[in-house]
Design a protein around this motif. Structure first.
Motif, short mmCIF file in Angstrom:
data_model
loop_
_atom_site.label_atom_id
_atom_site.label_comp_id
_atom_site.label_asym_id
_atom_site.label_seq_id
_atom_site.Cartn_x
_atom_site.Cartn_y
_atom_site.Cartn_z
N VAL A 12 -47.11 -58.76 28.60
CA VAL A 12 -48.50 -59.11 28.28
C VAL A 12 -48.80 -58.78 26.82
O VAL A 12 -49.42 -59.57 26.10
CB VAL A 12 -49.48 -58.42 29.24
N TRP A 13 -48.34 -57.63 26.35
CA TRP A 13 -48.56 -57.24 24.96
C TRP A 13 -47.86 -58.22 24.01
O TRP A 13 -48.42 -58.65 23.01
CB TRP A 13 -48.07 -55.82 24.72
N ARG A 14 -46.62 -58.62 24.35
CA ARG A 14 -45.89 -59.58 23.52
C ARG A 14 -46.62 -60.92 23.45
O ARG A 14 -46.74 -61.54 22.39
CB ARG A 14 -44.47 -59.78 24.05
N LEU A 15 -47.14 -61.38 24.59
CA LEU A 15 -47.87 -62.66 24.61
C LEU A 15 -49.14 -62.57 23.77
O LEU A 15 -49.48 -63.53 23.06
CB LEU A 15 -48.19 -63.06 26.05
N GLU A 16 -49.85 -61.46 23.86
CA GLU A 16 -51.06 -61.27 23.05
C GLU A 16 -50.71 -61.36 21.57
O GLU A 16 -51.37 -62.08 20.81
CB GLU A 16 -51.70 -59.92 23.36
N CYS A 17 -49.67 -60.65 21.16
CA CYS A 17 -49.27 -60.64 19.76
C CYS A 17 -48.73 -62.01 19.33
O CYS A 17 -48.90 -62.40 18.16
CB CYS A 17 -48.24 -59.54 19.51
N GLU A 18 -48.12 -62.74 20.24
CA GLU A 18 -47.65 -64.09 19.92
C GLU A 18 -48.82 -64.97 19.47
O GLU A 18 -48.68 -65.79 18.57
CB GLU A 18 -46.95 -64.72 21.12
N LEU A 19 -49.97 -64.77 20.07
CA LEU A 19 -51.14 -65.57 19.71
C LEU A 19 -51.64 -65.27 18.29
O LEU A 19 -52.42 -66.04 17.74
CB LEU A 19 -52.28 -65.34 20.72
N HIS A 20 -51.20 -64.19 17.69
CA HIS A 20 -51.60 -63.86 16.32
C HIS A 20 -50.80 -64.63 15.29
O HIS A 20 -51.20 -64.73 14.14
CB HIS A 20 -51.42 -62.35 16.05
N GLY A 21 -49.65 -65.17 15.67
CA GLY A 21 -48.75 -65.83 14.72
C GLY A 21 -49.10 -67.28 14.47
O GLY A 21 -49.51 -68.02 15.38
N LEU A 22 -48.90 -67.71 13.24
CA LEU A 22 -49.24 -69.07 12.83
C LEU A 22 -48.43 -70.12 13.60
O LEU A 22 -48.97 -71.15 13.98
CB LEU A 22 -49.04 -69.24 11.32
N ALA A 23 -47.17 -69.85 13.85
CA ALA A 23 -46.34 -70.83 14.57
C ALA A 23 -46.92 -71.14 15.94
O ALA A 23 -46.98 -72.30 16.35
CB ALA A 23 -44.90 -70.33 14.69
N THR A 24 -47.36 -70.12 16.65
CA THR A 24 -47.97 -70.33 17.96
C THR A 24 -49.33 -71.00 17.81
O THR A 24 -49.66 -71.92 18.55
CB THR A 24 -48.11 -68.99 18.71
#
Length: 130
Positions: A12-24
């Motif tokens: 869940v933490w990884r998915l949250e942080c993934e949303l911070h990245g420009l590629a996502t």
């Protein structure tokens, strides 16, 4: 009180942080996977956003923003539902932090499906040290 599985917590933490990245953020297909069809956001600005508004806003972003996060806490609300809280700020080129916020997200996982964010809120807060 439900015991939290460390593997699910990390996911869940990884998915949250993934949303911070420009590629996502620029991938509508990936955002549609991560954001539940009933997703809503109460933004740091005080505005409320629908899923469609967030999809449009995020996919239009052009600049990479470095997001500093800390103090992550995850609480199980029910089977397959977590509340994630943390603090965030944007790291500037000189290393300083701006736009300090308290954040919360509700993540859910329905049987046979992947984890999806159902709700997100950002609230301005006093500056904090990293």
């Amino acid at each position: 009180m439900m015991k939290l599985d460390e593997t699910q917590t990390a996911l869940v933490w990884r998915l949250e942080c993934e949303l911070h990245g420009l590629a996502t953020r620029q991938s509508r297909a990936r955002l549609e996977q991560l954001l539940h069809p009933a997703f809503r956001e109460h933004g740091r600005s005080g505005r409320r956003y629908s899923r469609e508004q967030i999809l449009d806003r995020l996919t239009a972003e052009q600049a990479e923003v470095t997001v500093h996060t800390q103090d992550m806490e995850l609480q199980a609300l029910a089977e397959g539902q977590y509340l994630l809280t943390y603090r965030s700020a944007h790291r500037q080129a000189d290393g300083t932090l701006q736009g300090h916020s308290n954040r919360c997200s509700i993540w859910s996982r329905e049987p046979g499906a992947d984890w999806q964010m159902r709700f997100h809120q950002g609230t301005p807060c006093e500056p904090f040290e990293a």
